[in-house]
Design an enzyme around this catalytic site. Structure first.
Site, mmCIF file in Angstrom:
data_model
loop_
_atom_site.group_PDB
_atom_site.id
_atom_site.type_symbol
_atom_site.label_atom_id
_atom_site.label_comp_id
_atom_site.label_asym_id
_atom_site.label_seq_id
_atom_site.Cartn_x
_atom_site.Cartn_y
_atom_site.Cartn_z
ATOM 1 N N ASP A 10 41.443 3.206 -8.532
ATOM 2 C CA ASP A 10 41.046 4.504 -8.001
ATOM 3 C C ASP A 10 40.731 4.294 -6.511
ATOM 4 O O ASP A 10 40.570 3.154 -6.062
ATOM 5 C CB ASP A 10 39.804 4.985 -8.764
ATOM 6 C CG ASP A 10 39.156 6.188 -8.119
ATOM 7 O OD1 ASP A 10 39.878 7.150 -7.804
ATOM 8 O OD2 ASP A 10 37.918 6.167 -7.915
ATOM 9 N N ASP A 12 38.677 7.004 -4.141
ATOM 10 C CA ASP A 12 37.387 7.554 -3.703
ATOM 11 C C ASP A 12 36.246 7.016 -4.548
ATOM 12 O O ASP A 12 36.233 7.178 -5.775
ATOM 13 C CB ASP A 12 37.413 9.089 -3.771
ATOM 14 C CG ASP A 12 38.392 9.642 -2.770
ATOM 15 O OD1 ASP A 12 38.295 9.277 -1.598
ATOM 16 O OD2 ASP A 12 39.275 10.429 -3.171
ATOM 17 N N THR A 124 42.984 10.988 -7.412
ATOM 18 C CA THR A 124 43.045 12.441 -7.315
ATOM 19 C C THR A 124 43.276 12.906 -5.877
ATOM 20 O O THR A 124 43.748 14.006 -5.638
ATOM 21 C CB THR A 124 41.688 12.993 -7.818
ATOM 22 O OG1 THR A 124 41.585 12.673 -9.187
ATOM 23 C CG2 THR A 124 41.542 14.456 -7.633
ATOM 24 N N ASP A 184 35.033 4.431 -10.432
ATOM 25 C CA ASP A 184 33.615 4.547 -10.067
ATOM 26 C C ASP A 184 32.922 5.687 -10.797
ATOM 27 O O ASP A 184 31.711 5.839 -10.659
ATOM 28 C CB ASP A 184 33.461 4.809 -8.563
ATOM 29 C CG ASP A 184 33.969 6.189 -8.199
ATOM 30 O OD1 ASP A 184 35.158 6.467 -8.474
ATOM 31 O OD2 ASP A 184 33.186 7.005 -7.695
#
Ligand code: XBP
Ligand code: MG
Length: 255
Positions: A10, A12, A124, A184
């Site tokens: 991921d 962010d 995302t 996260d």
């Protein structure tokens, strides 16, 4: 038991703590440019993060905080325009180096590259944001380190839907059992879990109280030789930083 072949990250909150000082600030700057007196505080932004995706987050905020607001013209187009301005502010902020990579991220990526592990991204966020972060933090050629960069609107449903991980696995042509995901957030964990991936969580200020049931390991960060991680859930086999030995150990636990 098959050998570990790929790490999927991921962006962010995982590669860097981008939300508070990056995305949030960029949204606020875009609002100000548009003549809107909206200001997302650090605390309010934490609530708004329940909705993944910037355009979706603006849409949700309009519904809850400004139900009477009528944007000029088409609502979707107006949100897309506002979000485009936000992306421009965000990439500029990132290029100014306001957000460093989290501890252990660069070290682990380098170790994985040296060992010939395959790398991918499943996020995302908008592709331009990933490019800005990787190139600023890891150098101009770092986009090539990742065989797949799955980002943003490339799939119809954002996290917690598993679509972005399915996309990455399909592009890698790998089964989830030979990969590890790094996330996260609870939404990120759900997304990876629904794609049958074992997932390592590194929490941050916005996500530390979330539910990480089903994660392979929950840490405060990936750790460095001089900055050992803390294990918040799971077992790290005595390790004090996240390296490929620990990655192999976790992957070996996959039934
Ligand atoms: C990250 C997000 C993103 C960013 C904003 O979720 O929710 O929406 O906050 O990015 P994850 P955009 O880390 O789970 O991928 O504004 O470009 O959508
Ligand atoms: Mg995240």
């Amino acid at each position: 038991m098959s050998k570990l072949q790929a790490l999927i990250f991921d962006v962010d909150g995982t590669l860097a703590d981008t939300e508070r000082d990056g995305h949030r600030v960029a949204f606020n700057r875009a609002f100000a440019d548009a003549g809107l007196d909206w200001e997302w505080s650090v605390e309010r932004y934490g609530e708004l993060l329940a909705v993944t995706g910037g355009k979706e987050r603006i849409q949700q905020y309009l519904t809850t905080d400004h139900p009477a607001f009528e944007p000029p013209g088409d609502r979707r187009e107006w949100i897309a325009g506002l979000h485009k301005a936000k992306t421009a502010h965000y990439t500029q902020l990132i290029e100014e180096n306001v957000v460093p990579l989290r501890p252990g991220v660069k070290r682990l990526l380098q170790e994985a590259r040296d060992a010939g592990l395959r790398l991918a991204i499943a996020t995302t966020t908008t592709p331009a944001n990933v490019t800005a972060l990787l190139q600023t933090a890891l150098g101009a050629d770092s986009l090539d380190w990742f065989e797949v960069i799955a980002a943003g609107d490339i799939v119809p449903a954002k996290k917690p839907a598993p679509d972005i991980y399915h996309y990455a696995l399909n592009a890698l042509q790998l089964e989830p059992t030979v990969c590890l995901a790094f996330e996260d957030s609870e939404a990120g964990l759900q997304s990876a879990k629904w794609a049958n991936l074992q997932t390592v969580i590194t929490v941050n200020g916005y996500t530390q109280a979330q539910d990480f049931t089903g994660a392979a390991l929950v840490l405060d960060h990936l750790g460095e030789p001089t900055l050992p991680f803390q294990v918040l859930a799971g077992t790290a086999n005595g390790a004090t930083l996240f390296d490929l030995q620990l990655a192999d150990y976790l992957q070996a636990q996959i039934p």
